[in-house]
Write a protein that holds these residues in place. Structure first.
Motif, mmCIF file in Angstrom:
data_model
loop_
_atom_site.group_PDB
_atom_site.id
_atom_site.type_symbol
_atom_site.label_atom_id
_atom_site.label_comp_id
_atom_site.label_asym_id
_atom_site.label_seq_id
_atom_site.Cartn_x
_atom_site.Cartn_y
_atom_site.Cartn_z
ATOM 1 N N LYS A 52 0.192 4.574 10.646
ATOM 2 C CA LYS A 52 1.759 3.448 9.584
ATOM 3 C C LYS A 52 1.435 2.177 9.624
ATOM 4 O O LYS A 52 2.296 1.512 8.782
ATOM 5 C CB LYS A 52 2.882 4.473 10.551
ATOM 6 C CG LYS A 52 3.580 4.255 10.052
ATOM 7 C CD LYS A 52 5.162 5.047 11.376
ATOM 8 C CE LYS A 52 6.346 4.498 10.348
ATOM 9 N NZ LYS A 52 7.237 5.378 11.377
ATOM 10 N N ASN A 53 1.168 2.271 10.921
ATOM 11 C CA ASN A 53 1.279 0.966 11.030
ATOM 12 C C ASN A 53 0.707 -0.471 9.988
ATOM 13 O O ASN A 53 0.654 -1.632 8.846
ATOM 14 C CB ASN A 53 0.931 -0.563 12.290
ATOM 15 C CG ASN A 53 1.469 -1.380 12.185
ATOM 16 O OD1 ASN A 53 2.266 -2.514 11.711
ATOM 17 N ND2 ASN A 53 0.310 -2.268 12.966
ATOM 18 N N ASN A 60 -3.534 -5.166 2.628
ATOM 19 C CA ASN A 60 -3.994 -5.906 3.475
ATOM 20 C C ASN A 60 -4.099 -4.383 4.532
ATOM 21 O O ASN A 60 -4.612 -4.855 5.680
ATOM 22 C CB ASN A 60 -3.459 -6.931 4.433
ATOM 23 C CG ASN A 60 -3.148 -8.159 3.451
ATOM 24 O OD1 ASN A 60 -4.716 -8.299 2.070
ATOM 25 N ND2 ASN A 60 -1.743 -9.524 3.804
ATOM 26 N N ALA A 61 -4.587 -3.512 4.155
ATOM 27 C CA ALA A 61 -4.351 -2.708 5.405
ATOM 28 C C ALA A 61 -5.673 -2.042 5.667
ATOM 29 O O ALA A 61 -6.346 -2.602 4.950
ATOM 30 C CB ALA A 61 -3.396 -1.513 4.654
ATOM 31 N N LYS A 62 -6.323 -1.703 7.196
ATOM 32 C CA LYS A 62 -7.245 -1.434 7.265
ATOM 33 C C LYS A 62 -7.331 0.158 7.379
ATOM 34 O O LYS A 62 -6.512 0.843 8.588
ATOM 35 C CB LYS A 62 -7.719 -2.333 8.268
ATOM 36 C CG LYS A 62 -7.867 -3.530 8.149
ATOM 37 C CD LYS A 62 -7.995 -4.029 9.010
ATOM 38 C CE LYS A 62 -8.759 -5.749 9.210
ATOM 39 N NZ LYS A 62 -9.643 -6.802 9.626
ATOM 40 N N CYS A 63 -8.951 0.581 7.254
ATOM 41 C CA CYS A 63 -7.942 2.508 7.426
ATOM 42 C C CYS A 63 -8.399 2.636 9.142
ATOM 43 O O CYS A 63 -9.324 1.738 9.397
ATOM 44 C CB CYS A 63 -9.750 3.537 6.531
ATOM 45 S SG CYS A 63 -11.226 2.430 7.042
ATOM 46 N N LYS A 64 -8.465 3.435 9.734
ATOM 47 C CA LYS A 64 -8.571 3.798 11.517
ATOM 48 C C LYS A 64 -10.216 3.843 11.547
ATOM 49 O O LYS A 64 -9.890 3.478 12.800
ATOM 50 C CB LYS A 64 -8.332 5.703 11.438
ATOM 51 C CG LYS A 64 -6.802 5.163 11.070
ATOM 52 C CD LYS A 64 -6.188 7.001 11.679
ATOM 53 C CE LYS A 64 -5.192 7.435 10.940
ATOM 54 N NZ LYS A 64 -4.928 8.884 10.976
ATOM 55 N N GLY A 65 -10.753 3.807 10.362
ATOM 56 C CA GLY A 65 -12.888 4.071 10.989
ATOM 57 C C GLY A 65 -13.109 2.737 10.773
ATOM 58 O O GLY A 65 -13.552 2.407 11.956
ATOM 59 N N PRO A 86 6.535 10.614 -0.332
ATOM 60 C CA PRO A 86 5.774 10.301 1.114
ATOM 61 C C PRO A 86 5.842 11.292 2.247
ATOM 62 O O PRO A 86 6.837 11.516 2.599
ATOM 63 C CB PRO A 86 6.187 8.691 1.345
ATOM 64 C CG PRO A 86 7.247 8.994 0.895
ATOM 65 C CD PRO A 86 7.820 9.206 -0.140
ATOM 66 N N SER A 87 4.672 12.027 1.701
ATOM 67 C CA SER A 87 4.700 13.035 3.125
ATOM 68 C C SER A 87 3.497 12.194 4.471
ATOM 69 O O SER A 87 3.137 13.103 4.088
ATOM 70 C CB SER A 87 4.188 14.471 3.019
ATOM 71 O OG SER A 87 3.497 14.118 2.049
ATOM 72 N N PRO A 88 3.777 11.556 5.024
ATOM 73 C CA PRO A 88 3.329 11.616 6.057
ATOM 74 C C PRO A 88 1.997 12.267 7.249
ATOM 75 O O PRO A 88 3.434 13.059 7.509
ATOM 76 C CB PRO A 88 3.270 10.396 6.473
ATOM 77 C CG PRO A 88 5.047 10.278 6.803
ATOM 78 C CD PRO A 88 4.987 10.859 5.506
ATOM 79 N N GLU A 89 1.383 11.973 7.330
ATOM 80 C CA GLU A 89 -0.010 13.282 8.511
ATOM 81 C C GLU A 89 0.328 12.725 9.326
ATOM 82 O O GLU A 89 -0.133 11.178 10.437
ATOM 83 C CB GLU A 89 -1.057 13.895 8.208
ATOM 84 C CG GLU A 89 -0.907 14.333 6.649
ATOM 85 C CD GLU A 89 -2.215 14.128 6.265
ATOM 86 O OE1 GLU A 89 -2.810 14.927 5.186
ATOM 87 O OE2 GLU A 89 -3.307 14.821 7.286
#
Length: 396
Positions: A52-53, A60-65, A86-89
């Motif tokens: 979410k953050n 500038n977002a970075k993926c979890k991996g 938006p339907s965030p998981e």
């Protein structure tokens, strides 16, 4: 930055652009897409691949991996599929990812606050400059900006509140589902534990009964074995007693026989000792007699040897004298014959006649010397034989 640069804030955020005329435009940036490009691995990923953050950071977002240190393999970007809402998981990231995201979120909030303060200071300076240049126009623009800001703020707050309520509802639903799931798991686990305990108790009870039954059987077997051992012990004692009596009887008989054998043996040994003593005495007397006879024989042999030696010496001496006498006679006869022959020969052949008779004289002398040597050898041989015979007699 007065060159038209956009300053990004977490979604929703405000973007300020300042121009030479000090016009302020308040824009609202929305992110309604369901995919985004990771700023680290450059992969076009879905909303579920970002926290979410990180999703709120926009480009500038970075993926979890990438945040966890395990970036996904690079792939060709795909066209995003638009979504009406938006339907965030809501998925729980790993502990280290969450911690890193919280630190990045705090840093981003601090940076946003500092940037906001800087922008406010710049806006105040610009506002002051604008007020000095165009007081009336600035007032109108400020009024319009205030109204627009108020309107945008109201809309933003309403939307934010709706999103928060939606998120709260989703969280509540998820929490309730999690609680129900946990309760169901706990109930199932409790039931399984109770069934397990009941099965263990039943197995334990059955094992105890079997152990008790086995112990009873072992006790009965031990008693039977003890009884059998007692009977065997009594039988062994009786057998030992009987054997001891037989052994004592047998021993008495053996002692009696041994005493008889000892007495008989002693008598035989005394008899044998007497016989041996008599035999020994007879042997000693015979030996003594043989020694005396031997000494007498040796003395007689010695006497005969001495007589023989004397006779041989006399014979030897006589033979030597006769040989010497014969050699002298032959020598004289030879000399006389040589002398007579010399006187009868012609004087002209004196030298030849003198050399000629020398040969028979020399031959005669040689023959006489040879005869004397032979006589000496005979005498020497007789001496050696006498010496050997004497040694033999001494040895005997």
């Amino acid at each position: 930055d007065w060159s038209g640069r956009k300053i990004a804030y977490p979604t929703p955020y405000l973007s300020f652009t300042f121009s030479d005329t000090t016009k302020i435009r308040l824009l609202r940036s929305t992110t309604m897409s369901t995919s985004r490009t990771c700023s680290s691995c450059t992969n076009d990923l879905t909303r579920a691949d970002f926290s979410k953050n990180q999703w709120q950071k926009g480009p500038n977002a970075k993926c979890k991996g990438c945040i966890s240190g395990n970036p996904p393999p690079k792939k060709e970007p795909e066209n995003p599929v638009p979504e009406t809402s938006p339907s965030p998981e809501l998925r729980e990231p790993a502990e280290d990812v969450v911690k890193k995201e919280e630190e990045e979120q705090a840093a981003a909030a601090a940076a946003a606050a500092a940037e906001k303060e800087r922008i406010e200071a710049e806006a105040a300076a610009a506002k002051k400059a604008a007020e000095e240049a165009e007081v009336a126009k600035k007032a109108e623009e400020e009024k319009a900006s205030a109204e627009l800001a108020a309107k945008l703020k109201a809309e933003e707050e309403a939307k934010k509140k709706a999103e928060e309520e939606k998120i709260a509802a989703e969280l509540a639903a998820k929490k309730k589902a999690e609680e129900e799931k946990i309760a169901a798991e706990a109930a199932a686990k409790k039931k399984a534990e109770e069934e397990k305990i009941a099965a263990e108790f039943e197995a334990k009870k059955k094992a105890e009964e079997e152990a008790k039954k086995k112990a009873e059987e072992e006790k009965i077997a031990a008693e039977a074995a003890a009884k059998k051992a007692e009977e065997e012990k009594i039988a062994a004692e009786l057998e030992a007693k009987k054997k001891a009596e037989e052994d004592a009887k047998k021993k008495a008989e053996e002692e009696k026989i041994a005493a008889e054998l000892a007495a008989k043996k002693k008598a035989e040994e005394e008899k044998i000792a007497a016989e041996l003593e008599a035999k020994k005495k007879a042997e000693e007397e015979a030996k003594k007699k043989a020694e005396e006879e031997k000494i007498a024989a040796e003395a007689a042999a010695k006497k005969a040897e001495e007589e023989k030696t004397a006779a041989e010496a006399a014979a030897k001496k006589k033979a030597e004298e006769e040989a010497k006498k014969k050699a002298e006679e032959e020598k004289n006869a030879a000399e006389a014959a040589a002398k007579k022959k010399t006187e009868e020969e012609v004087p002209a052949a004196t030298v030849q006649t003198q050399e000629t008779p020398k040969e028979p004289v020399e031959k005669k002398e040689a023959a006489g010397a040879k005869a004397a040597t032979e006589n000496n050898d005979i005498a020497q041989k007789s001496d050696e034989e006498f010496t050997k015979e004497a040694e033999c007699c001494i040895i005997l």
